[in-house]
Design an enzyme around this catalytic site. Structure first.
Site, PDB file in Angstrom:
ATOM      1  N   LYS A 168       9.546   1.018   0.200  1.00 14.16           N
ATOM      2  CA  LYS A 168       9.013  -0.348   0.199  1.00 14.16           C
ATOM      3  C   LYS A 168       7.985  -0.470   1.325  1.00 14.16           C
ATOM      4  CE  LYS A 168      13.322  -2.293  -0.078  1.00 14.16           C
ATOM      5  NZ  LYS A 168      14.429  -3.211  -0.498  1.00 14.16           N
ATOM      6  N   GLU A 170       4.168  -5.628   7.136  1.00 11.79           N
ATOM      7  CA  GLU A 170       4.192  -7.071   7.394  1.00 11.79           C
ATOM      8  C   GLU A 170       5.551  -7.532   7.891  1.00 11.79           C
ATOM      9  OE1 GLU A 170       0.587  -8.412   4.529  1.00 11.79           O
ATOM     10  OE2 GLU A 170       2.571  -8.729   3.691  1.00 11.79           O
ATOM     11  N   ILE A 180      11.958   5.362   4.476  1.00  6.96           N
ATOM     12  CA  ILE A 180      10.903   5.411   5.489  1.00  6.96           C
ATOM     13  C   ILE A 180      10.174   6.740   5.321  1.00  6.96           C
ATOM     14  CG2 ILE A 180      10.411   5.382   7.960  1.00  6.96           C
ATOM     15  CD1 ILE A 180      11.323   2.670   6.696  1.00  6.96           C
ATOM     16  N   GLY A 225       0.782  -1.229   0.000  1.00  2.79           N
ATOM     17  CA  GLY A 225       0.000   0.000   0.000  1.00  2.79           C
ATOM     18  C   GLY A 225       0.816   1.282   0.000  1.00  2.79           C
ATOM     19  N   GLN A 270       3.937   0.650  12.772  1.00  2.00           N
ATOM     20  CA  GLN A 270       3.685  -0.587  12.041  1.00  2.00           C
ATOM     21  C   GLN A 270       4.578  -1.707  12.554  1.00  2.00           C
ATOM     22  OE1 GLN A 270       1.892  -1.216   8.468  1.00  2.00           O
ATOM     23  NE2 GLN A 270       0.722  -0.434  10.174  1.00  2.00           N
TER      24      GLN A 270
END
Lengths: 732, 214
Positions: free
Chosen positions: A689, A693, A617, A511, A626
């Site tokens: 990136k 996850e 980032i 996303g 996250q």
């Protein structure tokens, strides 16, 4: 606009907004309770009724009768829709295998088989309890162990084979051959699935809680056999997803059918005890890992063979995926088995594949390091690879895993640990340290946005991208502010509406990189529109800065350029196949300290650290959140999360938040996150990136390895609970 | 912050916490005559109550089965208080009743005639945040935001409870003044689940407010 070559130097390399710690722009709405979630949108449709789901109480079989008369006569009931009257409906998409509703067949436990629509929740719930259902039950098998025993030696259809694994393993100086088990897991996001549906002139609007707006618009149209143009989905705030809200779910279908029959808007929230069996989950796995190495630590042979359960036709949990790419080794064997059973649909949960696979692989790496007498961080570094181990001609775009190991080790004080298990004490606590590597691919998806420069100089960004807590609102605002030279507070981001341009959506940790690329593309298009408006041919000659634009000596505010009416631009960033010429992935090293009580065996985490290599980032605040959130979920996977299967009746027994335990405040210690902030031009225009996850990957194994280091007891069957090691603890 | 809390267990509190509304999830194969009879109320189905919500007195006629949570969310359309589980398992529905935090999903609205309720909407607005709300934003004490109002309502009460000398499971010395430690906060906040895992940031936010108030 196509992303078909590595990003060159651009505005983000001189950034003033992107990359800066930026508090969430939607923060004040959320902390004040004003952010409207799906079920709460009293204002969007007049006269909302409440639908209460009726669900099957068998796993497989056929409904022979549904007695609804008592329910229809109950106070407040307006309509009842049953699966029998509706008849079979299409499977929503090719990414799903289980039916959501319709027909007499029951495919899994808690499948939706009806909805009772009434004036209030209390009335609908009471009436739903009056419906009597008769079934013909089909006896199924739900025994993964039995399926594994049957398929364990079957290597006739491997996912991949490189070199001669068997010979190399046989010849290796040091070998490991172990089995590991991971249980089924539930996303357990805080907001249950919920939808409000309203029909008008044959068109359907659904206000819902969903990660992938366009997928869901298409899926709802498919399910209801409608033209997708007649379906609108709106989901501006989502109370967590983790993969559970990737797809159309029964709440939307029940609300739509209930509203059609009642002739009024209907809202449906899945009651919490229905969520875990009605929706999707991460499948349980059994994994066998064999590693052969030379005495110097170089892996010569690696095999990962795994089985998971799946609903017939599904993919189960792809636990072997990271082992194809993560560590070097010339001889390799990857085998994936599926055991089809009529449990609810196994599908994506945060880091599908890697999360479960690394739970096993990273214990195996720890065990192997011990056999070699090596530091487990060093063993991993020795087996780092800069190319695809299955295809050495294919490089990784950027891979700084060894730097993660080194930076993490140093910050954590890894060198000070006692490598011999059970040797360190602090009062009544055995102290252990564990680490693990993490790997997760970082795909990208085409993503569009529309930007609207307002006469007052503000910019509105519209995209069907979603923010599931990931921080999309904020990083999209940052991206637009950066590209247009605006202060952040002059950018308003609107998300989650299918009337907006189609975006990547939220899933697979694609996303952030994708949606910011789409926003960038739309802003570049707006720059061109502005150039046209002021009569400049070369857009690149313009400088966008301080809410204005400069060309040569001439300077004007964006507000003045749009003073006659808003200027609109819309564009989609398309990611070409050239991105896949290199492997774009993310890497991390996790370090954990635990205490295990000498007498009771209770595990308490004492500190955690992650060092992450995940591209630029975009916002250190939300990216760190996250990662720490992923680490918390990893603690859950290590220590408590377990969707226990009733193997006789075929359902998840632990199907609420009391029985499916997730970490609470007291379980989580101090957490530290290090970002390498490496740029990856192969990944996206922002050289960014995913990270959402990555934070989960490897964490559970680091905890399990720390418990081993503390106690000398190796648990290979998650979660690591007392019953599996208490009797083996060292004598007090 | 509110006044110190009386440290006593009221009978009403006990009743409220044992009256879990576990009606309905079962649509089993056997919904026989017995359960049907049980679903027919013997008395009035509605009640009229008066209660004060965020300082505003409200008179409402409600279904006796309505929880305090649904009274807020559905009858008053105050949707800041969240429904995460409806079974007292997650804490998302935390609000205060007469100054004490409760899981509003576990409490029937009719039991709150005359009570004073505060929900997140009464704490602060987006343009005028309470210090705890501001600290949650500054420390990123949330992600998806769904558990957040409950976390904030609990966090404010936790500091009140520590100041009032109410001990917790991790309080070492029951006679000494209770210190605001990381573990005291973590233990007392453990009824509020955050699946996004913002716990470390929530701890930082609460600690910041506690330090400012010290």
């Amino acid at each position: 606009m196509e992303f078909n070559e590595p990003a060159g130097e651009n505005v983000f390399d001189h950034s003033k907004v992107v990359g800066r710690p930026t508090p969430r722009v939607d923060g004040p709405l959320k902390v004040s309770g004003r952010a409207p979630y799906a079920y709460e949108r009293h204002d969007v449709a007049e006269g909302q009724l409440v639908g209460y789901p009726v669900v099957s109480t068998i796993a497989q079989g056929r409904i022979t009768n549904m007695e609804t008369e008592a329910a229809l006569n109950a106070p407040g009931v307006v309509a009842i829709v049953t699966t029998l009257e509706t008849g079979e409906m299409p499977i929503p998409s090719d990414m799903n295998v289980a039916p959501l509703f319709g027909g007499a067949e029951v495919a899994h436990y808690h499948q939706a088989i009806g909805v009772v629509v009434a004036d209030t929740l209390e009335q609908a719930r009471a009436a739903a309890a009056l419906i009597k259902v008769d079934y013909d039950v089909t006896k199924g098998s739900y025994d993964l162990e039995a399926a594994w025993q049957e398929k364990r030696e079957d290597r006739s259809d491997p996912v991949s084979r490189v070199g001669d694994f068997e010979a190399a393993f046989e010849a290796a100086e040091v070998t490991l051959d172990q089995e590991y088990r991971t249980p089924s897991q539930s996303h357990a996001m805080m907001e249950p699935h919920a939808s409000i549906a309203a029909w008008k002139d044959g068109k359907l609007t659904v206000w819902t809680s969903n990660q992938m707006i366009e997928w869901t618009r298409q899926a709802l149209a498919t399910t209801l056999e409608m033209d997708p143009e007649d379906v609108r989905i709106d989901s501006p705030f989502i109370g967590g997803g983790f993969g559970s809200k990737l797809f159309l779910r029964a709440d939307s279908v029940l609300a739509a059918l209930g509203a059609r029959k009642a002739g009024r808007p209907v809202k449906v929230m899945l009651p919490r005890p229905m969520v875990m069996n009605n929706t999707t989950h991460r499948a349980s796995t059994i994994q066998r890992i064999r590693i052969g190495a030379q005495q110097d630590g170089k892996i010569t042979a690696i095999a990962h063979e795994a089985i998971s359960h799946t609903f017939p036709g599904g993919d189960g949990e792809n636990a072997i995926s990271q082992t194809q790419k993560f560590y070097a080794g010339e001889n390799r064997l990857i085998v994936k088995h599926l055991a089809e059973m009529h449990l609810p649909e196994a599908n994506a949960m945060r880091a599908p594949g890697e999360a479960a696979g690394l739970m096993a692989l990273e214990i195996a790496m720890d065990e192997m390091a011990e056999k070699l007498g090596m530091d487990p961080a060093e063993f991993r570094a020795i087996n780092d690879t800069q190319v695809d181990p299955e295809d050495p001609d294919k490089p990784f775009s950027e891979r700084h895993f060894v730097e993660c190991l080194n930076r993490g080790s140093e910050a954590f004080g890894w060198g000070d640990r006692n490598a011999t298990p059970g040797q360190r004490r602090d009062g009544n606590w055995l102290i252990g340290h564990g680490m693990a590597g993490a790997y997760r691919g970082s795909p990208a998806q085409d993503s569009g946005a529309r930007v609207r420069l307002q006469p007052d100089g503000r910019l509105i960004v519209e995209t069907d991208m979603t923010d599931i807590g990931t921080g999309s609102y904020t990083i999209i605002a940052q991206t637009a502010a950066e590209t247009m030279g605006l202060p952040l507070d002059m950018v308003e981001v609107r998300l989650g509406d299918s009337d907006f341009p189609v975006s990547a959506g939220s899933g697979g940790q694609w996303g952030a990189a994708s949606s910011t690329a789409g926003t960038y593309a739309a802003c570049l298009a707006l720059r061109s529109e502005i150039a046209k408006k002021i009569g400049v041919n070369d857009t690149d000659s313009l400088t966008f800065k301080n809410a204005g634009v400069r060309t040569g000596e001439k300077q004007m505010t964006l507000a003045s350029i749009a003073s006659e009416g808003e200027i609109v631009a819309e564009y989609t960033m398309e990611f070409s196949d050239s991105r896949d010429e290199e492997i774009v992935s993310t890497f991390a090293a996790h370090f954990v300290e635990v205490g295990v009580h000498v007498a009771t065996g209770e595990i308490r985490l004492r500190r955690m650290l992650a060092a992450c290599d995940a591209g630029r980032i975009l916002n250190p605040i939300t990216a760190r959140s996250q990662v720490i959130g992923g680490m918390v979920m990893g603690v859950g996977a290590a220590m408590m999360e377990d969707l226990a299967i009733d193997e006789g009746r075929g359902f998840f027994v632990t199907h609420d938040l009391a029985n499916y335990e997730v970490p609470v405040h007291m379980d989580i210690p101090d957490q530290e996150v290090i970002f390498l902030d490496t740029l990856d031009p192969q990944s996206s225009p922002l050289k960014a990136k995913g990270v959402g996850e990555l934070g989960l990957c490897g964490v559970a194994a680091a905890v399990a390895n720390a418990v081993y280091n503390a106690t000398g007891v190796r648990v290979r069957d998650y979660p690591v609970t007392l019953d599996k090691y208490l009797d083996q603890l060292p004598a007090v | 912050m509110g006044a110190p809390i009386e440290f006593e267990i009221r009978r009403r509190t006990l009743v409220a916490s044992s009256a879990a509304v576990a009606i309905g999830a079962a649509t089993g194969q056997r919904s026989g005559a017995q359960s049907r009879a049980a679903l027919t109320p013997s008395g009035a189905e509605d009640s009229t109550i008066t209660l004060t919500v965020n300082g505003v007195e409200q008179e409402l006629t409600i279904d006796n089965r309505t929880t305090l949570l649904d009274l807020l969310r559905e009858n008053l359309k105050l949707t800041g208080t969240k429904k995460g589980c409806d079974h007292g398992q997650c804490g998302a529905c935390t609000c205060t009743v007469n100054g004490q935090r409760v899981n509003s999903c576990l409490s029937l609205a009719v039991m709150h005639d005359g009570d004073e309720i505060q929900s997140i909407e009464g704490v602060g607005t987006p343009d005028d945040l309470d210090p705890m709300q501001a600290a949650f934003v500054a420390n990123d004490g949330f992600q998806c935001g769904y558990c957040t109002p409950g976390q904030i309502m609990s966090a404010r009460s936790v500091l009140d409870e520590i100041r009032a000398g109410i001990p917790s499971h991790v309080t070492d010395d029951l006679n000494a003044q209770i210190e605001v430690t990381d573990d005291e906060i973590r233990e007392r906040m453990s009824g509020n689940i955050c699946r996004c895992g913002a716990y470390s940031n929530i701890l930082a936010a609460i600690t910041k407010v506690a330090e400012e108030q010290a």
